[in-house]
Write a protein that holds these residues in place. Sequence first.
Motif, PDB file in Angstrom:
ATOM      1  N   GLU A 149       0.828  -1.205   0.000  1.00 59.14           N
ATOM      2  CA  GLU A 149       0.000   0.000   0.000  1.00 59.14           C
ATOM      3  C   GLU A 149       0.864   1.258   0.000  1.00 59.14           C
ATOM      4  OE1 GLU A 149      -3.116   0.358  -0.403  1.00 59.14           O
ATOM      5  OE2 GLU A 149      -4.080  -1.544   0.109  1.00 59.14           O
ATOM      6  N   LEU A 150       1.945   1.242   0.758  1.00 60.47           N
ATOM      7  CA  LEU A 150       2.832   2.409   0.778  1.00 60.47           C
ATOM      8  C   LEU A 150       3.416   2.676  -0.614  1.00 60.47           C
ATOM      9  CD1 LEU A 150       4.841   2.226   4.126  1.00 60.47           C
ATOM     10  CD2 LEU A 150       3.050   3.837   3.482  1.00 60.47           C
ATOM     11  N   LEU A 151       3.796   1.617  -1.311  1.00 58.70           N
ATOM     12  CA  LEU A 151       4.289   1.790  -2.673  1.00 58.70           C
ATOM     13  C   LEU A 151       3.195   2.359  -3.565  1.00 58.70           C
ATOM     14  CD1 LEU A 151       6.439   1.385  -4.878  1.00 58.70           C
ATOM     15  CD2 LEU A 151       5.552  -0.942  -5.178  1.00 58.70           C
ATOM     16  N   PHE A 152       1.975   1.863  -3.419  1.00 57.89           N
ATOM     17  CA  PHE A 152       0.856   2.387  -4.210  1.00 57.89           C
ATOM     18  C   PHE A 152       0.700   3.890  -3.981  1.00 57.89           C
ATOM     19  CE2 PHE A 152      -1.454  -1.939  -3.502  1.00 57.89           C
ATOM     20  CZ  PHE A 152      -0.501  -2.575  -4.275  1.00 57.89           C
ATOM     21  N   TYR A 153       0.668   4.278  -2.713  1.00 62.14           N
ATOM     22  CA  TYR A 153       0.446   5.687  -2.372  1.00 62.14           C
ATOM     23  C   TYR A 153       1.565   6.569  -2.905  1.00 62.14           C
ATOM     24  CZ  TYR A 153      -2.833   3.675   1.027  1.00 62.14           C
ATOM     25  OH  TYR A 153      -3.840   2.986   1.637  1.00 62.14           O
ATOM     26  N   LEU A 154       2.793   6.088  -2.769  1.00 62.83           N
ATOM     27  CA  LEU A 154       3.928   6.869  -3.248  1.00 62.83           C
ATOM     28  C   LEU A 154       3.881   7.053  -4.749  1.00 62.83           C
ATOM     29  CD1 LEU A 154       6.728   8.179  -2.758  1.00 62.83           C
ATOM     30  CD2 LEU A 154       7.729   5.909  -3.050  1.00 62.83           C
ATOM     31  N   SER A 155       3.489   6.021  -5.471  1.00 58.48           N
ATOM     32  CA  SER A 155       3.570   6.062  -6.928  1.00 58.48           C
ATOM     33  C   SER A 155       2.467   6.886  -7.578  1.00 58.48           C
ATOM     34  CB  SER A 155       3.513   4.628  -7.487  1.00 58.48           C
ATOM     35  OG  SER A 155       2.207   4.071  -7.343  1.00 58.48           O
ATOM     36  N   PHE A 156       1.316   7.016  -6.921  1.00 60.98           N
ATOM     37  CA  PHE A 156       0.158   7.589  -7.611  1.00 60.98           C
ATOM     38  C   PHE A 156       0.389   9.023  -8.114  1.00 60.98           C
ATOM     39  CE2 PHE A 156      -3.972   9.809  -7.607  1.00 60.98           C
ATOM     40  CZ  PHE A 156      -4.585   9.100  -8.626  1.00 60.98           C
ATOM     41  N   PRO A 157       0.839   9.957  -7.285  1.00 60.98           N
ATOM     42  CA  PRO A 157       1.065  11.305  -7.832  1.00 60.98           C
ATOM     43  C   PRO A 157       2.113  11.320  -8.938  1.00 60.98           C
ATOM     44  CG  PRO A 157       1.015  11.355  -5.431  1.00 60.98           C
ATOM     45  CD  PRO A 157       1.081   9.916  -5.833  1.00 60.98           C
ATOM     46  N   LEU A 158       3.082  10.401  -8.867  1.00 67.47           N
ATOM     47  CA  LEU A 158       4.119  10.353  -9.892  1.00 67.47           C
ATOM     48  C   LEU A 158       3.577   9.808 -11.207  1.00 67.47           C
ATOM     49  CD1 LEU A 158       6.995   8.906  -7.663  1.00 67.47           C
ATOM     50  CD2 LEU A 158       6.465  11.308  -8.134  1.00 67.47           C
ATOM     51  N   ALA A 159       2.673   8.839 -11.133  1.00 66.18           N
ATOM     52  CA  ALA A 159       2.121   8.225 -12.341  1.00 66.18           C
ATOM     53  C   ALA A 159       0.898   8.959 -12.862  1.00 66.18           C
ATOM     54  CB  ALA A 159       1.742   6.766 -12.056  1.00 66.18           C
ATOM     55  N   LEU A 160       0.380   9.913 -12.102  1.00 65.99           N
ATOM     56  CA  LEU A 160      -0.861  10.577 -12.478  1.00 65.99           C
ATOM     57  C   LEU A 160      -0.827  11.230 -13.859  1.00 65.99           C
ATOM     58  CD1 LEU A 160      -3.707  11.316 -11.646  1.00 65.99           C
ATOM     59  CD2 LEU A 160      -2.779  13.288 -10.408  1.00 65.99           C
ATOM     60  N   PRO A 161       0.249  11.939 -14.219  1.00 67.08           N
ATOM     61  CA  PRO A 161       0.264  12.525 -15.570  1.00 67.08           C
ATOM     62  C   PRO A 161       0.133  11.487 -16.679  1.00 67.08           C
ATOM     63  CG  PRO A 161       1.947  13.534 -14.204  1.00 67.08           C
ATOM     64  CD  PRO A 161       1.429  12.363 -13.436  1.00 67.08           C
ATOM     65  N   LEU A 162       0.744  10.315 -16.493  1.00 59.58           N
ATOM     66  CA  LEU A 162       0.635   9.259 -17.506  1.00 59.58           C
ATOM     67  C   LEU A 162      -0.777   8.682 -17.545  1.00 59.58           C
ATOM     68  CD1 LEU A 162       4.005   7.360 -16.934  1.00 59.58           C
ATOM     69  CD2 LEU A 162       3.458   9.004 -18.747  1.00 59.58           C
TER      70      LEU A 162
END
Length: 416
Positions: A149-162
């Motif tokens: 879950e921590l990985l999910f949360y960390l990645s979301f703002p970074l992957a959002l533009p894609l």
Amino acid sequence: MPAAPCAPGTRLPALTGARWWAAAAVFVLHALVFLPVYPFQKSELFRAIHDVVPMQQGAAGVTFFFVLSGFVICWSFRRGMPVRGYYLRRILKIYPTHVISALVLVLVVAAPLARPVVWLPNLLLVHTWVPKWTTLGGLNVPSWSLCAELLFYLSFPLALPLVARIPTHRLWVAAAVLLATIMMLHTGFHLWVEGPKDTANVFAARLLPGDVSPEFEIHVSPQWFAQSDIPIPASYWLSYPFPASRLPEFYVGVLAARMVAEEVWRNTRLRTPLAALALAYGATWFVPLNYKMSALLVAPMAAVVATLAARDLAGVSGLNASRPLVWLGDISFAFYMIQFPVMVLIARLFIGGHRYSIGGWAMWTGVSFLASILAAAAIFHGVDKPLMNRVAKRSPRDDRRTAPPAQSPIKALTKR
């Protein structure tokens, strides 16, 4: 892109209520495996029951949580929401409950704090990145999913533009690519990574000698804490607890949120998604270990999640949206986290030193179930809910003038 005629960010009670069934499925498996009730766990009856309730039952609940996590994060993320504030809310949502559960367990089992390898990786939620049972199976066993879950949360703002660049009419294609990626990952694990290759359900209770119930379940026993290293099959580690392997499931949930918000998914009948989920679950008995954990269940689970959300938006009432189920869904995370410490406490105070058949196991399972609900309610109402309410009051309001609620969660973030 056309705006969807729904209001993303609104509460979805059926989805909240459905969380309880996933948490309950995990509890049943854990009660069967982690309550050290002897000689029941050494009987042929136990083996027969475990053939019907294998590990993939609990794994199905975890897959639901991972897909749902992607759906909810996408659904609730608003334009104008500071990334720092987003990270703070996500950490506060899981970490206090995690720490409380870990502290309860440390006090109950008297964990050797002089050996940080026993407790520090678990406390920091990094223990599933290392393929060793020493850290992976120590302390509060269910906390492994929080590493993902921590990985999910960390990645979301970074992957959002894609994610935002995917046109509405290509959402099905993007989802199909993610699902194919999941299948290819697990196929690779099966073909080229060392580990079990047959179709047997290999996850079972780890048993200590004797027919008298031990004081400690093996994962929190002094013998376990004393071991320096316990290897784990690489294919199992990569297929189930390794956070990066579970990341595509989260983004399947993200795409499901867009589909519902942008009216790509309009189905409100649960019969077909549930039937598909039942068939996929049944198929887990006939596939190798690498496919049992999640690969076959992600697509039907995402269909169930999307349909429940569509039902909420369409105003379709049902059992999952009822007040008791919504309340149980609200406390489900705390229930998921505290259930194992409760079982450990009951085993130490009441089960250890006695002999029980299936009747004794059923009795102590019922006691554990009720005690876990009470403890979860105390954590949710005493810690989680007040904390999240306080954070919400201090958070800046979304820019609703530039991001009307009629837009989809992703389009409202990216439209200028």
